[in-house]
Design a protein around this motif. Sequence first.
Motif, PDB file in Angstrom:
ATOM      1  N   MET A 110       0.846  -1.213   0.000  1.00  0.00           N
ATOM      2  CA  MET A 110       0.000   0.000   0.000  1.00  0.00           C
ATOM      3  C   MET A 110       0.874   1.253   0.000  1.00  0.00           C
ATOM      4  SD  MET A 110      -3.295  -0.387  -0.180  1.00  0.00           S
ATOM      5  CE  MET A 110      -3.970   1.097   0.545  1.00  0.00           C
ATOM      6  N   ASP A 111       1.870   1.291  -0.893  1.00  0.00           N
ATOM      7  CA  ASP A 111       2.876   2.332  -0.794  1.00  0.00           C
ATOM      8  C   ASP A 111       2.451   3.691  -1.328  1.00  0.00           C
ATOM      9  OD1 ASP A 111       5.038   0.958   0.565  1.00  0.00           O
ATOM     10  OD2 ASP A 111       4.951  -0.383  -1.144  1.00  0.00           O
ATOM     11  N   GLY A 112       1.323   3.749  -2.036  1.00  0.00           N
ATOM     12  CA  GLY A 112       0.753   5.056  -2.351  1.00  0.00           C
ATOM     13  C   GLY A 112       0.202   5.740  -1.119  1.00  0.00           C
ATOM     14  N   THR A 113      -0.031   4.942  -0.059  1.00  0.00           N
ATOM     15  CA  THR A 113      -0.487   5.501   1.219  1.00  0.00           C
ATOM     16  C   THR A 113       0.491   5.151   2.339  1.00  0.00           C
ATOM     17  OG1 THR A 113      -1.864   3.585   1.777  1.00  0.00           O
ATOM     18  CG2 THR A 113      -2.893   5.355   0.500  1.00  0.00           C
ATOM     19  N   ALA A 114       1.755   4.895   1.996  1.00  0.00           N
ATOM     20  CA  ALA A 114       2.776   4.691   3.023  1.00  0.00           C
ATOM     21  C   ALA A 114       3.061   6.046   3.655  1.00  0.00           C
ATOM     22  CB  ALA A 114       4.040   4.097   2.403  1.00  0.00           C
ATOM     23  N   MET A 115       2.600   6.257   4.864  1.00  0.00           N
ATOM     24  CA  MET A 115       2.587   7.599   5.458  1.00  0.00           C
ATOM     25  C   MET A 115       3.292   7.656   6.804  1.00  0.00           C
ATOM     26  SD  MET A 115      -1.344   8.631   4.522  1.00  0.00           S
ATOM     27  CE  MET A 115      -1.874   8.779   2.809  1.00  0.00           C
ATOM     28  N   VAL A 116       4.344   6.874   6.961  1.00  0.00           N
ATOM     29  CA  VAL A 116       5.071   6.887   8.215  1.00  0.00           C
ATOM     30  C   VAL A 116       5.714   8.253   8.444  1.00  0.00           C
ATOM     31  CG1 VAL A 116       6.933   5.822   9.548  1.00  0.00           C
ATOM     32  CG2 VAL A 116       5.504   4.402   8.046  1.00  0.00           C
ATOM     33  N   THR A 117       6.317   8.819   7.399  1.00  0.00           N
ATOM     34  CA  THR A 117       6.996  10.112   7.520  1.00  0.00           C
ATOM     35  C   THR A 117       6.379  11.205   6.661  1.00  0.00           C
ATOM     36  OG1 THR A 117       8.572   9.637   5.725  1.00  0.00           O
ATOM     37  CG2 THR A 117       9.171   8.911   7.950  1.00  0.00           C
ATOM     38  N   SER A 118       5.453  10.846   5.787  1.00  0.00           N
ATOM     39  CA  SER A 118       4.901  11.815   4.847  1.00  0.00           C
ATOM     40  C   SER A 118       3.450  11.471   4.554  1.00  0.00           C
ATOM     41  CB  SER A 118       5.700  11.797   3.543  1.00  0.00           C
ATOM     42  OG  SER A 118       5.010  12.452   2.505  1.00  0.00           O
ATOM     43  N   ALA A 120       2.187  12.126   1.632  1.00  0.00           N
ATOM     44  CA  ALA A 120       2.105  12.026   0.179  1.00  0.00           C
ATOM     45  C   ALA A 120       2.330  10.618  -0.353  1.00  0.00           C
ATOM     46  CB  ALA A 120       3.118  12.987  -0.468  1.00  0.00           C
ATOM     47  N   GLY A 121       2.916   9.746   0.441  1.00  0.00           N
ATOM     48  CA  GLY A 121       3.198   8.397  -0.032  1.00  0.00           C
ATOM     49  C   GLY A 121       4.417   8.336  -0.939  1.00  0.00           C
ATOM     50  N   TRP A 122       4.866   7.100  -1.229  1.00  0.00           N
ATOM     51  CA  TRP A 122       5.936   6.826  -2.179  1.00  0.00           C
ATOM     52  C   TRP A 122       7.317   7.300  -1.737  1.00  0.00           C
ATOM     53  CZ3 TRP A 122       4.153   3.197  -4.933  1.00  0.00           C
ATOM     54  CH2 TRP A 122       2.859   3.226  -5.464  1.00  0.00           C
ATOM     55  N   LYS A 123       7.518   7.606  -0.453  1.00  0.00           N
ATOM     56  CA  LYS A 123       8.846   7.995   0.013  1.00  0.00           C
ATOM     57  C   LYS A 123       9.716   6.750   0.208  1.00  0.00           C
ATOM     58  CE  LYS A 123       7.915  12.378   0.074  1.00  0.00           C
ATOM     59  NZ  LYS A 123       6.597  12.275  -0.590  1.00  0.00           N
ATOM     60  N   TRP A 124      10.988   6.870  -0.149  1.00  0.00           N
ATOM     61  CA  TRP A 124      11.894   5.727  -0.116  1.00  0.00           C
ATOM     62  C   TRP A 124      11.909   5.037   1.243  1.00  0.00           C
ATOM     63  CZ3 TRP A 124      14.252   2.263  -2.912  1.00  0.00           C
ATOM     64  CH2 TRP A 124      15.353   1.580  -2.411  1.00  0.00           C
ATOM     65  N   SER A 125      12.122   5.797   2.311  1.00  0.00           N
ATOM     66  CA  SER A 125      12.229   5.190   3.633  1.00  0.00           C
ATOM     67  C   SER A 125      10.923   4.520   4.045  1.00  0.00           C
ATOM     68  CB  SER A 125      12.631   6.240   4.675  1.00  0.00           C
ATOM     69  OG  SER A 125      11.655   7.261   4.772  1.00  0.00           O
ATOM     70  N   ILE A 128      10.564   1.129   2.091  1.00  0.00           N
ATOM     71  CA  ILE A 128      11.450   0.125   2.668  1.00  0.00           C
ATOM     72  C   ILE A 128      10.882  -0.374   4.000  1.00  0.00           C
ATOM     73  CG2 ILE A 128      13.737  -0.260   3.675  1.00  0.00           C
ATOM     74  CD1 ILE A 128      13.672  -0.242   0.611  1.00  0.00           C
ATOM     75  N   HIS A 129      10.374   0.554   4.804  1.00  0.00           N
ATOM     76  CA  HIS A 129       9.736   0.179   6.077  1.00  0.00           C
ATOM     77  C   HIS A 129       8.562  -0.758   5.825  1.00  0.00           C
ATOM     78  CE1 HIS A 129       8.304   1.020  10.268  1.00  0.00           C
ATOM     79  NE2 HIS A 129       7.146   0.712   9.711  1.00  0.00           N
ATOM     80  N   ASP A 130       7.710  -0.410   4.875  1.00  0.00           N
ATOM     81  CA  ASP A 130       6.521  -1.202   4.565  1.00  0.00           C
ATOM     82  C   ASP A 130       6.902  -2.609   4.124  1.00  0.00           C
ATOM     83  OD1 ASP A 130       3.763  -1.639   4.183  1.00  0.00           O
ATOM     84  OD2 ASP A 130       3.883  -1.066   2.078  1.00  0.00           O
ATOM     85  N   LEU A 131       7.855  -2.704   3.201  1.00  0.00           N
ATOM     86  CA  LEU A 131       8.288  -4.014   2.714  1.00  0.00           C
ATOM     87  C   LEU A 131       8.878  -4.848   3.846  1.00  0.00           C
ATOM     88  CD1 LEU A 131      10.039  -3.025  -0.652  1.00  0.00           C
ATOM     89  CD2 LEU A 131       7.747  -3.935  -0.346  1.00  0.00           C
ATOM     90  N   GLU A 177      17.664   7.630  -8.706  1.00  0.00           N
ATOM     91  CA  GLU A 177      18.704   6.677  -8.310  1.00  0.00           C
ATOM     92  C   GLU A 177      18.428   5.298  -8.901  1.00  0.00           C
ATOM     93  OE1 GLU A 177      21.314   7.433  -6.497  1.00  0.00           O
ATOM     94  OE2 GLU A 177      20.800   9.342  -5.564  1.00  0.00           O
ATOM     95  N   LEU A 178      19.104   4.964  -9.990  1.00  0.00           N
ATOM     96  CA  LEU A 178      18.876   3.667 -10.632  1.00  0.00           C
ATOM     97  C   LEU A 178      19.201   2.501  -9.705  1.00  0.00           C
ATOM     98  CD1 LEU A 178      20.179   3.993 -14.306  1.00  0.00           C
ATOM     99  CD2 LEU A 178      17.821   3.665 -13.552  1.00  0.00           C
ATOM    100  N   ASP A 179      20.235   2.638  -8.888  1.00  0.00           N
ATOM    101  CA  ASP A 179      20.638   1.523  -8.038  1.00  0.00           C
ATOM    102  C   ASP A 179      19.576   1.160  -7.001  1.00  0.00           C
ATOM    103  OD1 ASP A 179      22.970   1.234  -9.393  1.00  0.00           O
ATOM    104  OD2 ASP A 179      24.272   2.094  -7.855  1.00  0.00           O
ATOM    105  N   ARG A 180      18.640   2.063  -6.757  1.00  0.00           N
ATOM    106  CA  ARG A 180      17.557   1.713  -5.835  1.00  0.00           C
ATOM    107  C   ARG A 180      16.703   0.570  -6.399  1.00  0.00           C
ATOM    108  NH1 ARG A 180      15.273   7.396  -3.152  1.00  0.00           N
ATOM    109  NH2 ARG A 180      17.090   7.745  -1.799  1.00  0.00           N
ATOM    110  N   LEU A 181      16.686   0.421  -7.711  1.00  0.00           N
ATOM    111  CA  LEU A 181      15.993  -0.720  -8.305  1.00  0.00           C
ATOM    112  C   LEU A 181      16.663  -2.025  -7.873  1.00  0.00           C
ATOM    113  CD1 LEU A 181      15.420   0.717 -11.880  1.00  0.00           C
ATOM    114  CD2 LEU A 181      13.633   0.204 -10.199  1.00  0.00           C
TER     115      LEU A 181
END
Length: 407
Positions: A110-118, A120-125, A128-131, A177-181
Motif C-alpha cells: 500500500m505504498d501510495g499511502t505509506a505515510m510513516v513520515t509523509s 504524500a506516499g511513495w517515500k523511499w524510507s 522500505i519500512h513497509d516491505l 537513483e537507478l541503483d535503488r531498483l
Amino acid sequence: MSETTSRGNKKKYDGYKSFQYLEPGVDFKEYKLSKENDRVEPYIYEVTADEEEKVQKILEEDLMISMHEHTFILPEDLNEFFEFRRQGRDSTGYEALSQSGLDVIFENFMDGTAMVTSQAGWKWSDVIHDLGIRFSDIAHQDMVIKAERISDLYRAKEEGKIAFVGALESATMIENELDRLDVLYGFGIRTMGVVYSEANQLGSGLREPSDGGLTVFGKQAVQRMNKLGITVDVSHASDKTSLDTIEVSDKPVTINHSGARALWDSRRLKPDDVLKACAEKGGVIGIEAAPHTTITKNNPVHNIESFMEHFEYVANYAGIDHVAFGPDTLFGDHVGIHDLLSGALSIKSAHGKNSFPKVDYVKGLENPAECFPNIVRWLVKKGYSREDIQKVTGGNIMRVLKETWVK
C-alpha cells in the motif's frame, strides 16, 4: 466463508494471525480490523452441480494466479485510517486467503499511502519500512512463501501454500537513483509500475493534463529492470508513457490491473492501441475489479458481469494468450477507502466526467478470497475450454514471468 467457496484448493493454514509473535499494546498499537470473511453478504456465482465439480477440479489442479492484489486488512473505522497508516504495520488476511483458491498472488502492498513520515506516499524510507514489516510477518508463518524465482511458484502449489510475488505500482520512490531498483530487487520486488497516476522522474501518469511520455531516465530505469529481472508494468501510466515503455523494453510488459477504454471512457482503462502494443510485445493484460473501474454501458452497475465484459473484449481484441486477471481487491470497505483517498490516489480524476451508479461493493469480487472461485465459475458457465481457462488464470502470466525473470 461457506464450504462451497472454500473446498477447492484450500491451503494448509494453522490459524496464524499477523504479528502474533509480538504483544499488542506493548510492541505496537492495536486497531480493530475489518472482517476478512463475510464483511458483506457472500456471493457465489450460480452454476449447476456438474459445473461446480468442474470448477473445484480446476481450482485444485491448475495454477491460479492473481496479477494484482492488496491482501492487507483495513481498519474497521476508516476515520482511523491515516493514524493507522502512520504506524506502518499492515496485517495480512491469511485466514481468508487460505480459502481463496489462489496459488500465486502479486502483492502490491500500500505504498501510495505509506505515510510513516509523509502524507504524500511513495517515500523511499516509508516503502522500505513497509516491505520490511510485511516480509517480517510473512517470515513468521508457514502458509505464504516469499516468491523470488519461478520454482517458488510451482513449489507453493505442490506444498499447499501461496506464493507472494513482491510488487510495487510505481517507481516513484527511486527518485533519480537507478541503483535503488537493485535494492528493491534484493528486498524481493519482482514487478514494478513505471509510474503511478502522477508524473515522476520516469514519465507521465494517467492523471497528467499533458502527456510527455517516458523520460530519458525512465528509459534507463526500464532497461535496468530488464537486466535485473523485474517485470515492467504500465497500469497507471499515461497512454504515451505506456507505448514508449512497451517499445523501449527488451522484454514483454504487463498491464496487470486495468480494462478496455473502448467499453468505458476512463483514463484508468487502456485504449486499443496500448492493448495491441502490449500483446504484440508478448505481454499480458490483467482485468481490474476495484470499485467503479471496469464498468460498461451495458453493465453500468459494477459487478462480475461488467468485469467479465472487459475480459471478453480484451480476449477477443488482444487474444486469449494475452489476458489474465488482476482484481486489485483488499479486505475491508474498498468503496469507503476510495472516497477517503479520492484525491490522493487520483481516483476522481481518472473517472473524468463519467457518471455511474455507485455501489457499496463489487458483487462477486468483493475481496481477494472471493474473486477467483467466482471468475472460474463464470468461465465454466460460459463454456470456456479447460485449456483457455488454464491460460487466463495462470498460464499467460507464467509465460511472461519466464521471459522477464532471472531463470
